[in-house]
Design an enzyme around this catalytic site. Structure first.
Site, PDB file in Angstrom:
ATOM      1  N   ASP A  83      -8.561   6.338   6.349  1.00 47.75           N
ATOM      2  CA  ASP A  83      -8.238   6.017   4.958  1.00 47.75           C
ATOM      3  C   ASP A  83      -9.469   6.199   4.058  1.00 47.75           C
ATOM      4  O   ASP A  83     -10.600   5.943   4.494  1.00 47.75           O
ATOM      5  CB  ASP A  83      -7.760   4.557   4.910  1.00 47.75           C
ATOM      6  CG  ASP A  83      -6.940   4.230   3.688  1.00 47.75           C
ATOM      7  OD1 ASP A  83      -6.447   5.155   3.031  1.00 47.75           O
ATOM      8  OD2 ASP A  83      -6.779   3.025   3.401  1.00 47.75           O
ATOM      9  N   GLY A 182      -5.824  -4.663  -2.580  1.00 50.78           N
ATOM     10  CA  GLY A 182      -6.000  -6.116  -2.599  1.00 50.78           C
ATOM     11  C   GLY A 182      -4.706  -6.803  -2.991  1.00 50.78           C
ATOM     12  O   GLY A 182      -3.634  -6.226  -2.950  1.00 50.78           O
TER      13      GLY A 182
END
Length: 288
Positions: A83, A182
């Site tokens: 990623d 997040g």
């Protein structure tokens, strides 16, 4: 399935058939086992993901070895993805180690440089039979060391997405559409109109970054519009950590890792199953 596969065909099938493959960021062997168990139980195709930080923490060979064991033992297709990588050498090292998908994130650079850096990776990865993901615009929040302030989080321009895919030949694209890495402070502000426009113009599978905490109806809407991969990271870490904290709250003297890792695995598996169902890839293993 026997071995790790490239996620290219997996994601193309998902885009064509209107579901998304869940991609889970894992940081420990237990997290990896938990998401594999979840996908196996629901007969879902699976993408295991690691951040650059996790690769540096564990080493790509250890990660690949664990993922290969999972692929050998499971009856579902599994890919292993790197990623948000900005470092070309690390990217190549992961491909050499056996990763079957990589993300080159040059989205912080001007458009032309993003194209040039992405093209360089596409050339190497395609030769190795590995999937490539690139990003246009900027996804807000924090991903390892990449910090994008809310006001700087920039949405992808639909016409640029078209020219970017044509110029680079990249098989999967992560367009910034208002999601963030997040946990969201409020309701995520997803630009569905923009996503729809991008999806109409671009035929490659699209990737939804910042999948932690997006309400179910919004996830389903994104998938319906063409998102073929949904990344989940922060929520998994929270579930894993909270389960461990609960064990120590109940028994501060506990010193057997199995006593806290087993509940942590169970928490990750339960959450992963929820996300798999949300993305609509449960029961789809045979389609990819």
């Amino acid at each position: 399935m026997g071995h790790l596969i490239s996620s290219t065909s997996m994601l193309q099938a998902a885009r064509e058939q209107g579901f998304a493959v869940t991609a889970f960021n894992v940081h420990t062997l237990e997290m990896l086992q938990a998401v594999v168990d979840a996908a196996q139980e629901l007969q879902a195709p699976l993408i295991l993901q690691t951040t650059v930080g996790t690769v540096k923490h564990l080493g790509p060979e250890y990660i690949v070895a664990a993922a290969q064991v999972a692929a050998k033992q499971a009856s579902i297709p599994i890919a292993l993805h790197l990623d948000h990588c900005t470092d070309y050498d690390l990217l190549v090292a992961c491909i050499r180690a056996g990763y079957t998908s990589v993300m080159i994130d040059a989205s912080m650079h001007p458009y032309d440089e993003n194209v040039a850096r992405t093209k360089e990776v596409v050339k190497v990865a395609k030769a190795a039979g590995v999937n490539i993901e690139a990003e246009l615009g900027k996804v807000g929040g924090v991903e390892d060391d990449i910090v994008v302030e809310d006001e700087d989080a920039k949405l992808a321009v639909p016409q640029e997405c078209v020219s970017f895919v044509e110029a680079t030949g990249v098989p999967t694209l992560a367009p910034a559409i208002g999601t963030a890495h997040g946990i969201y402070k409020g309701e995520p502000n997803i630009a569905f109109g923009r996503l729809e426009e991008i999806a109409c113009l671009v035929s490659v599978p699209l990737v939804l970054h910042g999948g932690s905490g997006i309400p179910e109806e919004q996830v389903k809407r994104c998938v319906k519009l063409g998102m073929a991969k949904m990344n989940v990271a922060t929520e998994l870490r929270i579930a894993f950590s909270n389960a461990i904290k609960a064990v120590f709250d109940a028994n501060p003297e506990e010193n057997d890792p199995r006593k806290y890792m087993i509940p942590a695995k169970q928490a990750v598996k339960a959450l992963a199953m929820d996300k798999i169902r949300m993305a609509g890839c449960d029961g789809k293993a045979h389609l990819v």
